[in-house]
Scaffold this active site. Structure first.
Site, PDB file in Angstrom:
ATOM      1  N   ARG A  59      -9.316  21.093  30.459  1.00 11.55           N
ATOM      2  CA  ARG A  59      -7.888  21.292  30.774  1.00 11.55           C
ATOM      3  C   ARG A  59      -7.317  22.538  30.084  1.00 11.55           C
ATOM      4  O   ARG A  59      -7.622  22.831  28.930  1.00 11.55           O
ATOM      5  CB  ARG A  59      -7.085  20.084  30.309  1.00 11.55           C
ATOM      6  CG  ARG A  59      -5.579  20.364  30.364  1.00 11.55           C
ATOM      7  CD  ARG A  59      -4.730  19.171  30.261  1.00 11.55           C
ATOM      8  NE  ARG A  59      -5.011  18.361  29.095  1.00 11.55           N
ATOM      9  CZ  ARG A  59      -4.582  17.120  28.963  1.00 11.55           C
ATOM     10  NH1 ARG A  59      -3.878  16.567  29.933  1.00 11.55           N
ATOM     11  NH2 ARG A  59      -4.849  16.442  27.884  1.00 11.55           N
ATOM     12  N   LYS A  84      -2.498  12.092  35.418  1.00 14.05           N
ATOM     13  CA  LYS A  84      -1.101  11.695  35.664  1.00 14.05           C
ATOM     14  C   LYS A  84      -0.189  12.925  35.806  1.00 14.05           C
ATOM     15  O   LYS A  84       0.630  12.995  36.703  1.00 14.05           O
ATOM     16  CB  LYS A  84      -0.570  10.825  34.516  1.00 14.05           C
ATOM     17  CG  LYS A  84      -1.365   9.574  34.256  1.00 14.05           C
ATOM     18  CD  LYS A  84      -0.786   8.770  33.120  1.00 14.05           C
ATOM     19  CE  LYS A  84      -0.821   9.466  31.775  1.00 14.05           C
ATOM     20  NZ  LYS A  84      -2.180   9.706  31.235  1.00 14.05           N
ATOM     21  N   ARG A 139      -7.520   8.686  21.127  1.00 17.97           N
ATOM     22  CA  ARG A 139      -6.559   8.460  22.221  1.00 17.97           C
ATOM     23  C   ARG A 139      -7.047   7.372  23.165  1.00 17.97           C
ATOM     24  O   ARG A 139      -6.267   6.558  23.648  1.00 17.97           O
ATOM     25  CB  ARG A 139      -6.346   9.773  23.000  1.00 17.97           C
ATOM     26  CG  ARG A 139      -5.496  10.754  22.236  1.00 17.97           C
ATOM     27  CD  ARG A 139      -5.649  12.158  22.776  1.00 17.97           C
ATOM     28  NE  ARG A 139      -5.049  12.336  24.082  1.00 17.97           N
ATOM     29  CZ  ARG A 139      -5.335  13.370  24.874  1.00 17.97           C
ATOM     30  NH1 ARG A 139      -6.215  14.287  24.497  1.00 17.97           N
ATOM     31  NH2 ARG A 139      -4.748  13.477  26.038  1.00 17.97           N
ATOM     32  N   ARG A 141       4.373   3.323  26.948  1.00 16.64           N
ATOM     33  CA  ARG A 141       2.974   3.280  26.554  1.00 16.64           C
ATOM     34  C   ARG A 141       2.636   2.008  25.796  1.00 16.64           C
ATOM     35  O   ARG A 141       1.501   1.805  25.427  1.00 16.64           O
ATOM     36  CB  ARG A 141       2.708   4.467  25.639  1.00 16.64           C
ATOM     37  CG  ARG A 141       1.720   5.456  26.209  1.00 16.64           C
ATOM     38  CD  ARG A 141       1.581   6.529  25.167  1.00 16.64           C
ATOM     39  NE  ARG A 141       0.495   7.389  25.402  1.00 16.64           N
ATOM     40  CZ  ARG A 141       0.577   8.543  26.045  1.00 16.64           C
ATOM     41  NH1 ARG A 141       1.699   8.920  26.572  1.00 16.64           N
ATOM     42  NH2 ARG A 141      -0.477   9.305  26.154  1.00 16.64           N
ATOM     43  N   ARG A 147      -5.014  22.222  24.615  1.00 15.21           N
ATOM     44  CA  ARG A 147      -4.266  21.332  23.721  1.00 15.21           C
ATOM     45  C   ARG A 147      -5.102  20.932  22.511  1.00 15.21           C
ATOM     46  O   ARG A 147      -6.287  20.665  22.622  1.00 15.21           O
ATOM     47  CB  ARG A 147      -3.839  20.071  24.491  1.00 15.21           C
ATOM     48  CG  ARG A 147      -2.530  20.261  25.206  1.00 15.21           C
ATOM     49  CD  ARG A 147      -2.176  19.158  26.145  1.00 15.21           C
ATOM     50  NE  ARG A 147      -2.362  17.809  25.643  1.00 15.21           N
ATOM     51  CZ  ARG A 147      -2.010  16.720  26.318  1.00 15.21           C
ATOM     52  NH1 ARG A 147      -1.458  16.844  27.523  1.00 15.21           N
ATOM     53  NH2 ARG A 147      -2.211  15.533  25.824  1.00 15.21           N
TER      54      ARG A 147
END
Ligand code: AP5
Length: 250
Positions: free
Chosen positions: A162, A44, A206, A123, A195
Site C-alpha cells: 500500500r 475498506k 493489528r 471498532r 504507512r
C-alpha cells in the site's frame, strides 16, 4: 460560501472543532449512511473512495483523523492525541474514550446532506453502542453495515504494497492499483508514502486487535439485521460492483 462539487471534501471531519466543509455534495437524492467493516487492509478505504464517488456520501475514517493529527506540530497536539498516535504506531487500538471524544467533536458530520461512509469506526462493541446514541441524537439511522471478508494471507499482501497520498489520502497499491507516475498521487500530484503501521510487526498486532475487538461487531450488527457480507476477492472494481448488488438484495 459553500461550493457545489461532485466530490465531498472532508474538512470538518479531518480538522474537527469548528471546521466546516467548503464543498457540499451535489446531486445526492437519498443520503446513504453506511459502515464499512473488515480486517485492516481488506480494502475498506479503497471501497469507500469508490462508493463516495458513486453515492456522493462523505468518507469518514478515524484512521485518517489520527494520521492528519500526526502532521500537526507536536505543540499543537493534545496529550490524548499524542498518546493515540503511540497506540497507532504499535498497531494497537486507540482507547475507546479517545476515539469517542474525537468522533463526538465531529458528530455534525453525521447530518451531512450527502450521507456518510464510516471506515474504521466503530471498532469495538462499546464504540458501536456509543455510535447508536450519537446517531439518534442527530436524528439519523444506519442503513447497512458492509462487512468485507478475505483470507489473512491475501490481506497481508495488500497491506505491504500500500502507498497513501500525503495530502488527499487517496490509496494506491504498487501492483494492484499503481499510480500513473511512481510515487505521485494521480488525484492531486502530492507524494505517496508507506504507512508506519504497515511494518510486519505492527500488522501482526493489528490483526490480533481485529480478531479480539472488532470481529464481534459483525455479530452485533447481524442481530440488528443490517449486516451485509461482501466477498473482498478480485479487483477493487469487481468488489465495488459486488457491494452495489449486495446492497440491493438486502
Ligand atoms: P485505519 O486507518 O482505520 O486502518 P485499518 O482498519 O487498519 O485499515 P487499513 O486502512 O489499514 O486498510 P483498509 O481496509 O482501508 O484497506 P485499503 O483500502 O487501504 O486505522 C489505523 C489505526 O488507527 C488502527 O490500527 C488504530 O490504532 C487506530 N484507529 C483507527 N480507528 C480506530 C478506532 N475506531 N478505535 C481504535 N483505534 C482506531 O487497502 C489496502 C491496500 O490494498 C491498498 O494498497 C489498496 O490499494 C490495496 N487493495 C485494495 N483493494 C484491493 C484489491 N481488491 N485487490 C488488490 N489490492 C487491493
Amino acid at each position: 460560501m459553500a461550493i457545489k462539487q461532485d466530490k465531498p471534501d472532508r474538512t470538518a471531519w479531518l480538522k474537527g472543532g469548528k471546521a466546516q466543509c467548503e464543498v457540499v455534495p451535489a446531486g445526492v437524492t437519498r443520503p446513504r449512511r453506511l459502515v464499512l467493516l473488515g480486517a485492516p487492509g481488506v480494502g475498506k478505504g479503497t471501497q469507500a473512495e469508490l462508493l463516495s464517488e458513486r453515492l456522493g456520501a462523505c468518507h469518514l475514517s478515524t484512521g485518517d483523523v489520527f494520521r492528519a493529527a500526526k502532521m500537526l506540530d507536536e505543540c499543537e497536539r493534545t496529550p490524548a492525541m499524542a498518546q493515540a498516535l503511540d497506540y497507532m504506531r504499535r498497531g494497537e487500538l486507540v482507547p475507546d474514550e479517545t476515539v469517542l471524544g474525537l468522533v463526538t467533536e465531529r458528530e455534525g458530520c453525521f447530518r451531512c446532506q450527502g450521507g456518510f461512509l464510516l471506515d474504521g469506526f466503530p471498532r469495538t462493541v462499546a464504540q458501536a453502542e456509543a455510535l447508536e446514541k450519537l446517531l439518534a441524537g442527530q436524528g439519523v439511522k444506519l442503513e447497512a453495515v458492509l462487512s468485507y471478508e478475505l483470507p489473512l494471507e491475501k490481506i497481508v499482501a495488500r497491506l505491504s504494497g500500500r502507498r497513501t497520498c500525503s495530502v488527499c489520502k487517496a490509496v494506491f497499491h504498487i501492483e494492484a492499483r499503481p499510480p500513473k507516475v511512481d510515487g505521485v498521487c494521480d488525484h492531486c500530484g502530492a507524494g505517496l508514502y508507506q504507512r508506519e503501521d504497515d511494518r510486519p510487526e505492527s500488522i501482526r498486532v493489528r490483526m490480533d486487535a481485529y480478531a479480539k475487538s472488532t470481529s464481534p461487531l459483525a455479530e452485533f450488527y447481524r442481530r440488528q439485521g443490517i449486516l451485509v457480507p461482501v466477498l473482498a476477492e478480485g479487483t477493487p472494481e469487481e468488489i465495488f460492483e459486488r457491494t452495489l448488488v449486495a446492497m440491493q438484495h438486502r
